[in-house]
Design a protein around this motif. Structure first.
Motif, PDB file in Angstrom:
ATOM      1  N   ILE A  77       0.869  -1.182   0.000  1.00 42.00           N
ATOM      2  CA  ILE A  77       0.000   0.000   0.000  1.00 42.00           C
ATOM      3  C   ILE A  77       0.904   1.230   0.000  1.00 42.00           C
ATOM      4  O   ILE A  77       1.720   1.418   0.896  1.00 42.00           O
ATOM      5  N   ILE A  78       0.757   2.047  -1.036  1.00 42.84           N
ATOM      6  CA  ILE A  78       1.630   3.199  -1.223  1.00 42.84           C
ATOM      7  C   ILE A  78       0.939   4.464  -0.701  1.00 42.84           C
ATOM      8  O   ILE A  78      -0.243   4.682  -0.936  1.00 42.84           O
ATOM      9  N   ASP A  79       1.709   5.292  -0.010  1.00 42.89           N
ATOM     10  CA  ASP A  79       1.204   6.593   0.423  1.00 42.89           C
ATOM     11  C   ASP A  79       1.079   7.467  -0.823  1.00 42.89           C
ATOM     12  O   ASP A  79       2.097   7.808  -1.451  1.00 42.89           O
ATOM     13  N   PRO A  80      -0.142   7.856  -1.215  1.00 43.98           N
ATOM     14  CA  PRO A  80      -0.301   8.624  -2.457  1.00 43.98           C
ATOM     15  C   PRO A  80       0.295  10.024  -2.381  1.00 43.98           C
ATOM     16  O   PRO A  80       0.470  10.681  -3.410  1.00 43.98           O
ATOM     17  N   ARG A  81       0.636  10.465  -1.186  1.00 40.93           N
ATOM     18  CA  ARG A  81       1.208  11.805  -1.021  1.00 40.93           C
ATOM     19  C   ARG A  81       2.710  11.820  -1.239  1.00 40.93           C
ATOM     20  O   ARG A  81       3.269  12.841  -1.645  1.00 40.93           O
ATOM     21  N   THR A  82       3.360  10.695  -0.961  1.00 43.07           N
ATOM     22  CA  THR A  82       4.824  10.668  -1.008  1.00 43.07           C
ATOM     23  C   THR A  82       5.398   9.677  -2.012  1.00 43.07           C
ATOM     24  O   THR A  82       6.540   9.822  -2.449  1.00 43.07           O
ATOM     25  N   GLY A  83       4.638   8.645  -2.351  1.00 40.16           N
ATOM     26  CA  GLY A  83       5.143   7.599  -3.223  1.00 40.16           C
ATOM     27  C   GLY A  83       5.855   6.484  -2.495  1.00 40.16           C
ATOM     28  O   GLY A  83       6.265   5.497  -3.106  1.00 40.16           O
ATOM     29  N   TYR A  84       6.000   6.631  -1.170  1.00 37.05           N
ATOM     30  CA  TYR A  84       6.663   5.588  -0.379  1.00 37.05           C
ATOM     31  C   TYR A  84       5.638   4.582   0.149  1.00 37.05           C
ATOM     32  O   TYR A  84       4.508   4.968   0.508  1.00 37.05           O
ATOM     33  N   PRO A  85       6.006   3.303   0.225  1.00 34.95           N
ATOM     34  CA  PRO A  85       5.083   2.301   0.772  1.00 34.95           C
ATOM     35  C   PRO A  85       4.851   2.515   2.266  1.00 34.95           C
ATOM     36  O   PRO A  85       5.691   3.087   2.973  1.00 34.95           O
ATOM     37  N   ALA A  86       3.701   2.047   2.717  1.00 36.45           N
ATOM     38  CA  ALA A  86       3.359   2.131   4.138  1.00 36.45           C
ATOM     39  C   ALA A  86       4.249   1.195   4.943  1.00 36.45           C
ATOM     40  O   ALA A  86       4.703   0.159   4.456  1.00 36.45           O
ATOM     41  N   THR A  87       4.504   1.570   6.199  1.00 39.20           N
ATOM     42  CA  THR A  87       5.305   0.746   7.103  1.00 39.20           C
ATOM     43  C   THR A  87       4.614   0.676   8.462  1.00 39.20           C
ATOM     44  O   THR A  87       3.778   1.510   8.788  1.00 39.20           O
ATOM     45  N   GLY A  88       4.961  -0.342   9.228  1.00 44.66           N
ATOM     46  CA  GLY A  88       4.540  -0.402  10.623  1.00 44.66           C
ATOM     47  C   GLY A  88       3.302  -1.211  10.930  1.00 44.66           C
ATOM     48  O   GLY A  88       3.041  -1.524  12.088  1.00 44.66           O
ATOM     49  N   ILE A  89       2.508  -1.572   9.913  1.00 44.61           N
ATOM     50  CA  ILE A  89       1.247  -2.274  10.152  1.00 44.61           C
ATOM     51  C   ILE A  89       1.173  -3.524   9.284  1.00 44.61           C
ATOM     52  O   ILE A  89       1.521  -3.496   8.105  1.00 44.61           O
ATOM     53  N   LEU A  90       0.700  -4.628   9.877  1.00 46.80           N
ATOM     54  CA  LEU A  90       0.456  -5.864   9.138  1.00 46.80           C
ATOM     55  C   LEU A  90      -0.991  -5.980   8.691  1.00 46.80           C
ATOM     56  O   LEU A  90      -1.274  -6.450   7.596  1.00 46.80           O
ATOM     57  N   SER A  91      -1.917  -5.582   9.549  1.00 43.40           N
ATOM     58  CA  SER A  91      -3.327  -5.606   9.161  1.00 43.40           C
ATOM     59  C   SER A  91      -4.098  -4.554   9.951  1.00 43.40           C
ATOM     60  O   SER A  91      -3.734  -4.202  11.069  1.00 43.40           O
ATOM     61  N   ALA A  92      -5.159  -4.058   9.320  1.00 48.06           N
ATOM     62  CA  ALA A  92      -6.040  -3.091   9.967  1.00 48.06           C
ATOM     63  C   ALA A  92      -7.479  -3.497   9.690  1.00 48.06           C
ATOM     64  O   ALA A  92      -7.861  -3.726   8.541  1.00 48.06           O
ATOM     65  N   THR A  93      -8.261  -3.619  10.749  1.00 49.06           N
ATOM     66  CA  THR A  93      -9.672  -3.971  10.626  1.00 49.06           C
ATOM     67  C   THR A  93     -10.508  -2.793  11.094  1.00 49.06           C
ATOM     68  O   THR A  93     -10.302  -2.279  12.195  1.00 49.06           O
ATOM     69  N   ILE A  94     -11.440  -2.370  10.259  1.00 46.64           N
ATOM     70  CA  ILE A  94     -12.306  -1.231  10.559  1.00 46.64           C
ATOM     71  C   ILE A  94     -13.738  -1.711  10.731  1.00 46.64           C
ATOM     72  O   ILE A  94     -14.246  -2.501   9.929  1.00 46.64           O
ATOM     73  N   PHE A  95     -14.394  -1.214  11.792  1.00 47.04           N
ATOM     74  CA  PHE A  95     -15.808  -1.478  12.050  1.00 47.04           C
ATOM     75  C   PHE A  95     -16.567  -0.163  11.915  1.00 47.04           C
ATOM     76  O   PHE A  95     -16.262   0.807  12.613  1.00 47.04           O
TER      77      PHE A  95
END
Length: 328
Positions: A254-272
């Motif tokens: 998953i790329i940060d559309p603001r910077t072009g760098y990939p996301a770091t620090g998270i393996l999964s995120a669940t939203i309710f």
């Protein structure tokens, strides 16, 4: 990557009632869909599922950037040239997407489709792209350059070569629309699970809540906790299968559309939250924001909760969620 295995849709036990669950698994929008309805008999259940399939196929024809005949493709073809008049449904979807972009400070952005592919997660990368290459890759990305005209229902992309795409929200939107249609036809309970974008309503035929499993992203068979889903949506975004690693930092796809760098620090995120459309967009946004900023953001939103698994496999929740460890 929305992962259908991150959400276990339902289980049925106990008493037999006059209605039952009927389920079908199929491929739609390039992804796995699992659809379950509570109905009086198999014929009725199949009829309801057919309705949902037709609705999802209709939406795909409207929003697909791969279909040359879609209105979305027409918008992209005319980027930097002229506005394109679209159906009210698509116009309103784009309008909501821009609102989410503003809410997330650009962490969510449907113009991500303009991004150059400089990161490859197939094992072929041996070094990071240069800073200039990464910066240039997002030169045409920016929701601020999506111009809407509410009077004419037109959409204009200001930059030539700019594109929009609904990969981070489309399946959630389709799940919501299928659910709404089935409810309007009198279906009292069901689940639309679009590869991890899950929208549920009513209850199982035995009167019990639908249940969702929060799983360990590094071990699909290990369940952290089961949680009830009551007339709401749950979306899990996971990035633990597609990544690259440089200098001991794991970069997910998953790329940060603001910077072009990939996301770091998270393996999964669940939203309710109430809709799969919003949950879909926010799950992606949390990845881009990171653990601390993402949690702070969710804790400020009414009716939204999240469960994050970080790169150390630590489970972190928003303020109003209490996980009960799975005993199995």
């Amino acid at each position: 990557m929305k992962t259908f295995f991150s959400i276990l849709a339902f289980f049925i036990i106990g008493i037999v009632f006059s209605q039952n669950e009927y389920t079908r698994t199929l491929k739609l929008m390039g992804s796995r869909f699992d659809m379950t309805v509570v109905a009086n008999n198999e014929e009725e259940g199949n009829d309801f599922i057919d309705m949902a399939v037709n609705e999802i196929s209709r939406i795909e024809k409207l929003i697909s950037s791969w279909d040359a005949n879609s209105q979305t493709s027409e918008i992209n073809r005319n980027a930097g040239k002229k506005p394109v008049v679209v159906d009210e449904e698509l116009f309103q979807l784009i309008e909501r997407c821009i609102k989410i972009s503003k809410l997330t400070d650009g962490a969510f952005d449907i113009s991500y489709a303009s991004m150059d592919k400089v990161w490859h997660f197939d094992g072929s990368m041996t070094e990071m792209p240069s800073e200039d290459t990464i910066k240039n890759s997002v030169a045409k990305v920016g929701y601020q350059n999506i111009i809407l005209d509410a009077t004419h229902h037109s959409v204009f992309l200001k930059l030539e070569g700019m594109k929009i795409g609904f990969g981070a929200i489309g399946k959630g939107y389709a799940a919501d629309k299928a659910k709404a249609l089935l409810q309007s036809k009198g279906v009292v309970g069901g689940i639309v699970n679009a590869s991890g974008d899950l929208d549920a309503w009513g209850k199982q035929s035995n009167g019990k809540d639908w249940m969702v499993a929060i799983v360990n992203p590094l071990n699909k068979d290990k369940v952290f906790s089961w949680m009830p889903v009551r007339n709401s949506a749950v979306v899990t975004s996971g990035n633990y299968e597609k990544y690259v690693k440089f200098n001991n930092v794991l970069y997910t796809h998953i790329i940060d559309p603001r910077t072009g760098y990939p996301a770091t620090g998270i393996l999964s995120a669940t939203i309710f939250t109430k809709t799969a459309e919003l949950a879909d967009a926010l799950a992606t946004s949390i990845f881009v924001m990171g653990v601390d900023t993402g949690l702070d953001f969710v804790n400020q939103l009414h009716g939204v909760e999240c469960i994050i698994v970080d790169v150390n496999n630590k489970v972190i929740t928003s303020n109003n969620i209490t996980l009960k460890p799975n005993k199995d």
